[in-house]
Design an enzyme around this catalytic site. Structure first.
Site, PDB file in Angstrom:
ATOM      1  N   HIS A  63      91.532  30.544  59.748  1.00  0.00           N
ATOM      2  CA  HIS A  63      91.169  31.957  59.818  1.00  0.00           C
ATOM      3  C   HIS A  63      92.229  32.829  59.136  1.00  0.00           C
ATOM      4  O   HIS A  63      91.913  33.778  58.415  1.00  0.00           O
ATOM      5  CB  HIS A  63      90.994  32.339  61.296  1.00  0.00           C
ATOM      6  N   GLU A  66      91.787  32.591  55.470  1.00  0.00           N
ATOM      7  CA  GLU A  66      90.636  33.416  55.057  1.00  0.00           C
ATOM      8  C   GLU A  66      91.086  34.871  54.835  1.00  0.00           C
ATOM      9  O   GLU A  66      90.773  35.489  53.811  1.00  0.00           O
ATOM     10  CB  GLU A  66      89.550  33.343  56.129  1.00  0.00           C
ATOM     11  N   HIS A  67      91.859  35.412  55.804  1.00  0.00           N
ATOM     12  CA  HIS A  67      92.357  36.784  55.640  1.00  0.00           C
ATOM     13  C   HIS A  67      93.197  36.912  54.378  1.00  0.00           C
ATOM     14  O   HIS A  67      93.044  37.854  53.606  1.00  0.00           O
ATOM     15  CB  HIS A  67      93.240  37.163  56.847  1.00  0.00           C
ATOM     16  N   GLU A 138      93.524  41.633  66.202  1.00  0.00           N
ATOM     17  CA  GLU A 138      92.188  41.022  66.277  1.00  0.00           C
ATOM     18  C   GLU A 138      92.114  40.107  67.519  1.00  0.00           C
ATOM     19  O   GLU A 138      91.136  40.137  68.273  1.00  0.00           O
ATOM     20  CB  GLU A 138      91.906  40.216  65.000  1.00  0.00           C
TER      21      GLU A 138
END
Lengths: 419, 412
Positions: A63, A66-67, A138
């Protein structure tokens, strides 16, 4: 029963390029938008894998990667898509990472941008450090979300060793360990074209689009794939914990009942997924006897939902509800599922028609087609087989699935309630 | 949108005939003025009407034919749109030619049943069903507490007063006042006094639509649309504490822009520069530059003439975040933004409009909003295209901070 679907009215183009990339193109006549997804078979569960040697990486790195893919030396790729009139996004799941855009103009530039930015890693120490604050927020946001806590509480209780039990974003502690070097290692291992699928759907001419993609890919050179193996996961079918309670300040208690299943890959997995889905519709839809009974007693309502998650290495069914009468709900549902199944041909036929309709309706959405097709393709299945597979489901198969899935030792109940 | 046919009989119709979808989607919308007295009953009504009818008097009996008809969706819902309360019934049906059966005509009969033959007797809905649904509605009202973003936005809107302060489901006290009889009166009023609009998108002709909805032609009344007036109160600030990890900072700016004017559309450009997109100032500064938030965004509600800002932050960063938000607005007011960013904002606004036609539900939502705005989609795009720096600076200068709400977590 014969279902007369002359066809679903779609034509798919598929090519595997020399570098191993699978490309799927689908023209949607009359659509303004083109939607593209570029997906790698790499998600949060891929935390230990073999290159030259076995490598273990911090939780949440897929993840995090991905960012960070969006940040380049030339600037932020979101901005580049924006200047080209496209709306871009990305998501990371347990098993996949997908980059996507929708555009009604400059489609060719946008497809090139998508391919280029995902295939060009650029990570610096500074930008990695900066991202830790954003992803930290997040993670905090999800920590305040009772639905998310419930879902992960359930999986965490169900699974013994399988990394599916770890939150996709990791924890504030685990991501604090991530370095730029780690990101390069993961990118090299999992973003090789042979581990990826590109799906473009919408207002396109398939031949022109194919040529553009070929040109883009043949202008780049790729080393041989470095990924030799993923960690084999040895997970029993029995759950780790039968019950788990999470205390949180919620107005209405929330519950999930999970049943762990035996996972299957490829076409067999797709068939199992559809069979269990149909079974769950027959058991839990508003027209089912159990629903009618519980509704009359005020134990079930619109807040109820059910879902079946099925990937190569894990599969489970989950029933979800929020009600002040959590314990009564759990007692009634679980005891009903311990009784023998009674299901007739008439119900099967109706549920088939229902699922055929659901599938056809979903084909309105380019996003559904691209996301779901990529998911099945990377698992060795084909989305457009669904109508035939639904059609072929038999009563015996439903009884088999029921026997296999709804077992006492495969069940976990997770509850979020006030202290 | 080219190809939308609009016509009136007793009811008002907007029809978009197209073969590009696998489905035909119909929406029947009932609009009445939004008032504190009626909102709880009207909000409960659709949940009862969508579950059974006089012909099919239980969920099981009513949903069985919907499943048979290839999972036809028949949903009802209520919402407040500006100064109106709107109850909508939506039907989504697989196209006849894909399944070789006439699904649509059978589905429309079921919709007719819902609208004209509710599961009610002697001027009242079934008491047991009303009690059941009231209990559920209570739970829905209470569970806003569990969604912190919604909770914070609702609190902010309560601070602003007027229509915005009326909760869309009503209050618990109002809900307790609803009876099977009063609910039936609300139903009667809905079918007799509301303005009724019908929207259809799919593989149908005008004639088919007229014929299919003929039985509904006795419904409704001609009513003008109710638009909210400009309102602006004194500046207010409120902070509340809950046991949460991430604090929610919500702001409201007000400005006097009539929703039917070009300026209301130009405000979408202002919003796009400020916080509507990932290239906007809020995202770039609060998130990308300062790492303070995962989300920091804005939204312009033209009907209520407010621009809302929201961010999820650490409670220790509240002042700093508010300062950055203020600085970003000041920058826009000073014309401090790149031409390239402006162009990018316009491109994305064009994109949003061009893609509307690819999704039946979005298209219908736009068709219903377009009844308020006097512009076609092409005209809208031209107005956006011709929005200048001067327009933007002038509009941004009109924005006045009216309310700040912060739901704080962490140490008190």
């Amino acid at each position: 029963m014969k279902l007369d679907f002359p066809n679903v009215g779609e034509t798919l183009h598929h090519h595997i390029l020399d570098n191993g990339l699978s490309v799927y193109l689908l023209k949607k006549t009359g659509y303004e938008k083109t939607f593209a997804t570029f997906t790698t078979k790499y998600g949060s569960i891929d935390r230990r894998f073999k290159l030259e040697d076995w490598v273990e990486v911090p939780d949440g790195i897929a993840h995090f990667l991905e960012h960070k893919m969006f940040e380049k030396e030339e600037g932020d790729i979101f901005q580049k898509f924006g200047r080209q009139g496209a709306s871009a996004n990305a998501f990371t799941s347990f098993t996949r990472t997908a980059y996507l855009f929708g555009a009604t103009s400059n489609v060719r530039e946008n497809v090139n941008t998508l391919l280029d930015f995902v295939q060009t890693p650029y990570f610096t120490k500074e930008s990695v450090e900066k991202e830790k604050g954003i992803i930290g927020q997040e993670i905090q946001m999800y920590q305040d979300n009772p639905g998310w806590r419930l879902f992960f509480g359930l999986i965490e209780a169900m699974y013994d060793t399988h990394p599916v039990k770890i939150d996709i974003a990791g924890t504030i502690e685990s991501i604090s360990e991530i370095t730029a070097e780690d990101l390069y290692v993961c990118h090299q291992a999992f973003y090789h074209p042979s581990n990826m699928a590109l799906f473009v759907v919408g207002n396109i001419e398939p031949d022109d689009m194919m040529e553009l993609i070929r040109d883009n890919q043949s202008s780049k050179s790729f080393e041989e794939p470095t990924l030799r193996a993923r960690e084999a996961i040895d997970e029993p079918v029995a759950v780790r914990l039968a019950e788990r309670v999470i205390e949180m300040d919620v107005s209405v208690p929330k519950v999930m009942i999970g049943y762990k299943d035996v996972p299957q890959a490829g076409e067999v997995g797709l068939k199992q997924e559809l069979t269990v889905e149909l079974l769950m519709h027959a058991l839990f839809d508003t027209t089912a006897p159990l629903y009618t009974e519980l509704y009359a007693e005020g134990l079930i309502d619109d807040a109820f939902s059910f879902d079946y998650t099925s990937e190569e290495t894990f599969a489970f069914a989950a029933l979800s509800m929020e009600t002040p009468q959590v314990d009564a709900f759990v007692e009634r549902v679980t005891s009903a599922l311990e009784r023998p199944l009674h299901l007739g041909q008439e119900t099967l036929d109706r549920k088939k028609r229902m699922m055929q309709g659901q599938f056809l309706k979903a084909l309105n959405s380019p996003e559904f087609i691209a996301n779901q097709f990529s998911r099945y393709a990377l698992n060795g299945g084909n989305l457009f087989d669904i109508p035939d597979l639904i059609d072929a489901i038999t009563l015996d198969e439903l009884y088999e699935s029921y026997e296999r899935l709804f077992r006492h030792d495969q069940r976990t109940v997770c509850i979020v309630r006030k202290p | 949108m080219k190809g939308i046919e609009q016509f009136e009989h007793q009811l008002h119709y907007s029809v978009y005939p197209t073969k590009k979808f696998k489905t035909t989607t119909c929406l029947v919308s009932f609009a009445a003025p939004l008032t504190q007295d009626t909102v709880a009953g009207r909000a409960l009504l659709p949940f009862i009407m969508e579950k059974s009818t006089a012909t099919y008097p239980s969920i099981e009996l009513f949903h069985t034919p919907l499943e048979e008809l290839y999972d036809t969706n028949l949903y009802a819902g209520a919402s407040k749109i500006g100064k109106e309360h709107v109850i909508q019934f939506q039907l989504e049906v697989v196209n006849d030619n894909l399944v070789g059966e006439s699904v649509l005509s059978q589905a429309i009969k079921l919709l007719e049943d819902v609208l004209l033959r509710p599961n009610a007797y002697d001027g009242a809905f079934q008491p047991l069903i009303v009690e059941q649904e009231r209990r559920l509605q209570r739970q829905r009202i209470e569970s806003v507490y569990d969604d912190k973003m919604r909770f914070a936005q609702q609190r902010l809107q309560e601070m602003l007063g007027g229509e915005l302060a009326i909760p869309s489901l009503g209050t618990l006290e109002q809900l307790d006042q609803v009876t099977p009889k009063s609910l039936y009166d609300a139903y009667q009023s809905m079918i007799q006094d509301d303005r009724v609009d019908i929207y259809v998108v799919g593989d149908v002709s005008r004639e088919q639509v007229e014929q299919a909805f003929e039985p509904l032609e006795s419904l409704g009344a001609r009513r003008p649309r109710h638009l909210p007036e400009a309102s602006k109160g004194e500046f207010k600030r409120l902070e509340e504490h809950q046991d949460i990890k991430q604090s929610k900072l919500h702001l409201a700016y007000s400005l006097d822009v009539d929703p039917r004017t070009e300026d209301a559309l130009r405000m979408q450009v202002v919003n796009g520069l400020f916080g509507g997109f990932p290239h906007s100032k809020l995202f770039m500064n609060v998130r990308e530059k300062e790492s303070l938030a995962y989300y920091a965004a804005s939204q312009f509600s033209s009907l209520s003439r407010k621009l809302f800002v929201y961010a999820g932050i650490d409670s220790t960063n509240q002042q700093k975040t508010e300062q950055i938000i203020e600085d970003q607005l000041k920058a826009i007011q000073a014309g401090d933004f790149e031409d390239e960013t402006l162009q990018q904002t316009k491109e994305l606004l064009f994109h949003q409009r061009r893609q509307l036609g690819d999704n039946p539900r979005q298209l219908i939502a736009w068709m219903s909003g377009a009844d308020v705005r006097p512009f076609s989609l092409d005209e809208e795009m031209a107005i956006i295209d011709h929005t200048t720096r001067e327009h933007i600076v002038a509009l941004a200068k009109e924005m006045e901070l009216e309310a700040v709400y912060c739901l704080k977590g962490g140490e008190r």
